[in-house]
Design a protein around this motif. Structure first.
Motif, mmCIF file in Angstrom:
data_model
loop_
_atom_site.group_PDB
_atom_site.id
_atom_site.type_symbol
_atom_site.label_atom_id
_atom_site.label_comp_id
_atom_site.label_asym_id
_atom_site.label_seq_id
_atom_site.Cartn_x
_atom_site.Cartn_y
_atom_site.Cartn_z
ATOM 1 N N GLU A 1 0.843 -1.198 0.000
ATOM 2 C CA GLU A 1 0.000 0.000 0.000
ATOM 3 C C GLU A 1 0.872 1.240 0.000
ATOM 4 O O GLU A 1 1.876 1.302 0.712
ATOM 5 C CB GLU A 1 -0.919 0.007 1.214
ATOM 6 C CG GLU A 1 -2.033 -1.037 1.153
ATOM 7 C CD GLU A 1 -3.032 -0.881 2.288
ATOM 8 O OE1 GLU A 1 -2.805 -0.001 3.158
ATOM 9 O OE2 GLU A 1 -4.016 -1.645 2.313
ATOM 10 N N GLY B 1 0.877 5.750 -0.318
ATOM 11 C CA GLY B 1 0.114 6.991 -0.334
ATOM 12 C C GLY B 1 -0.929 7.045 0.775
ATOM 13 O O GLY B 1 -1.258 6.040 1.406
ATOM 14 N N SER B 2 -1.446 8.219 0.999
ATOM 15 C CA SER B 2 -2.412 8.436 2.079
ATOM 16 C C SER B 2 -3.736 7.741 1.823
ATOM 17 O O SER B 2 -4.488 7.426 2.751
ATOM 18 C CB SER B 2 -2.656 9.946 2.259
ATOM 19 O OG SER B 2 -3.130 10.515 1.039
ATOM 20 N N GLU B 3 -4.036 7.455 0.554
ATOM 21 C CA GLU B 3 -5.306 6.815 0.225
ATOM 22 C C GLU B 3 -5.185 5.295 0.151
ATOM 23 O O GLU B 3 -6.143 4.605 -0.183
ATOM 24 C CB GLU B 3 -5.817 7.353 -1.112
ATOM 25 C CG GLU B 3 -6.138 8.849 -1.070
ATOM 26 C CD GLU B 3 -6.681 9.339 -2.392
ATOM 27 O OE1 GLU B 3 -6.824 8.509 -3.324
ATOM 28 O OE2 GLU B 3 -6.971 10.541 -2.498
ATOM 29 N N GLY B 4 -4.022 4.816 0.469
ATOM 30 C CA GLY B 4 -3.834 3.369 0.502
ATOM 31 C C GLY B 4 -3.875 2.700 -0.856
ATOM 32 O O GLY B 4 -4.361 1.564 -0.988
ATOM 33 N N ASP B 5 -3.380 3.381 -1.870
ATOM 34 C CA ASP B 5 -3.329 2.770 -3.199
ATOM 35 C C ASP B 5 -2.411 1.542 -3.185
ATOM 36 O O ASP B 5 -1.384 1.520 -2.494
ATOM 37 C CB ASP B 5 -2.801 3.772 -4.229
ATOM 38 C CG ASP B 5 -3.748 4.944 -4.413
ATOM 39 O OD1 ASP B 5 -4.956 4.756 -4.186
ATOM 40 O OD2 ASP B 5 -3.266 6.032 -4.777
ATOM 41 N N CYS B 6 -2.781 0.538 -3.928
ATOM 42 C CA CYS B 6 -1.985 -0.695 -3.973
ATOM 43 C C CYS B 6 -1.007 -0.639 -5.141
ATOM 44 O O CYS B 6 -1.419 -0.470 -6.300
ATOM 45 C CB CYS B 6 -2.894 -1.912 -4.117
ATOM 46 S SG CYS B 6 -2.025 -3.482 -3.856
#
Length: 231
Positions: free
Chosen positions: A157, A159-164
């Motif tokens: 994960e 980034g702050s948005e939890g991108d995979c």
């Protein structure tokens, strides 16, 4: 195993079973090119024997990074033997002559043979010969070998948005009609079910870091087998 030895590679079968009384005792176990042993033992499902145990160990060593080598190097096992009978005095000479290449070079193999026979005698024993044709279905077990080199596979994960984020480099080594080996690009999804370590790839985003070499094959009778080396 017996039907394979006699049908496929009679001269190699002799070389793996005849020690030759004229050879020094410490060297007798290493009078054959290791790839001839790999070829025979793999075709027969790796039967229990000292030559086959050594052959399998070399087979696995070659896929243990780095670098990754073709586990079977059939071009190092000359099988199209020919000789002039008046130059050969006994069975040991015949077995030795049948298994070694020409061109005035040392045998192409992984087992040392420096002490087996003087280099000038090698030149006198070995004559020009062509390798045999292995394009027939009886040699499908060679072409069944696949080498998956997972050079890099990472999932995490970011980034702050939890991108995979997912990155992977996988190459596949295969054998051609005459046992020639080549690499091509592959993917995680192409890995066999028996491969272990990337089962959660693409599922949500668990952290994964994985590197491995996976080789699988089918023997002469179609039985499936595999080896995996993680690194």
């Amino acid at each position: 195993m017996r039907h394979i030895l006699t049908k496929l590679l009679p001269s190699l079968a002799v070389a793996l079973t005849v020690t030759g009384s004229s050879l020094p005792i410490p060297a007798r176990a290493q009078t054959y090119p290791i790839d001839c042993a790999i070829l025979l033992c793999l075709s027969g499902g790796w039967p229990a024997s000292v030559p086959c145990a050594r052959a399998r160990a070399e087979f696995i060593r070659r896929i243990t990074p780095w670098p990754v080598e073709p586990p079977l190097q059939v071009w190092r096992c000359p099988m199209g033997a020919s000789y002039e009978s008046d130059q050969l005095s006994n069975n040991a000479d015949r077995s030795f002559e049948a298994l070694y290449r020409t061109n005035n070079r040392r045998p192409l193999q992984s087992l040392p043979v420096d002490d087996l026979i003087p280099s000038d005698r090698v030149r006198r024993l070995i004559q020009d010969r062509a390798d045999i044709d292995i394009s027939g279905p009886e040699f499908n077990f060679v072409r069944s070998i696949r080498v998956f080199d997972v050079r890099y596979a990472r999932q995490y994960e970011a980034g702050s948005e939890g991108d995979c984020e997912r990155y992977a480099t996988v190459v596949l080594g295969t054998y051609g009609t005459q046992g020639d080996f080549s690499w091509q690009r592959s993917s995680i999804t192409a890995l066999p079910e028996a491969h272990v370590g990337l089962e959660r790839w693409g599922q949500n985003c668990p952290g994964i870091y994985h590197r491995s070499v996976f080789v699988d094959w089918r023997d002469y009778d179609g039985n499936y087998d595999f080896e995996q080396v993680n690194y």
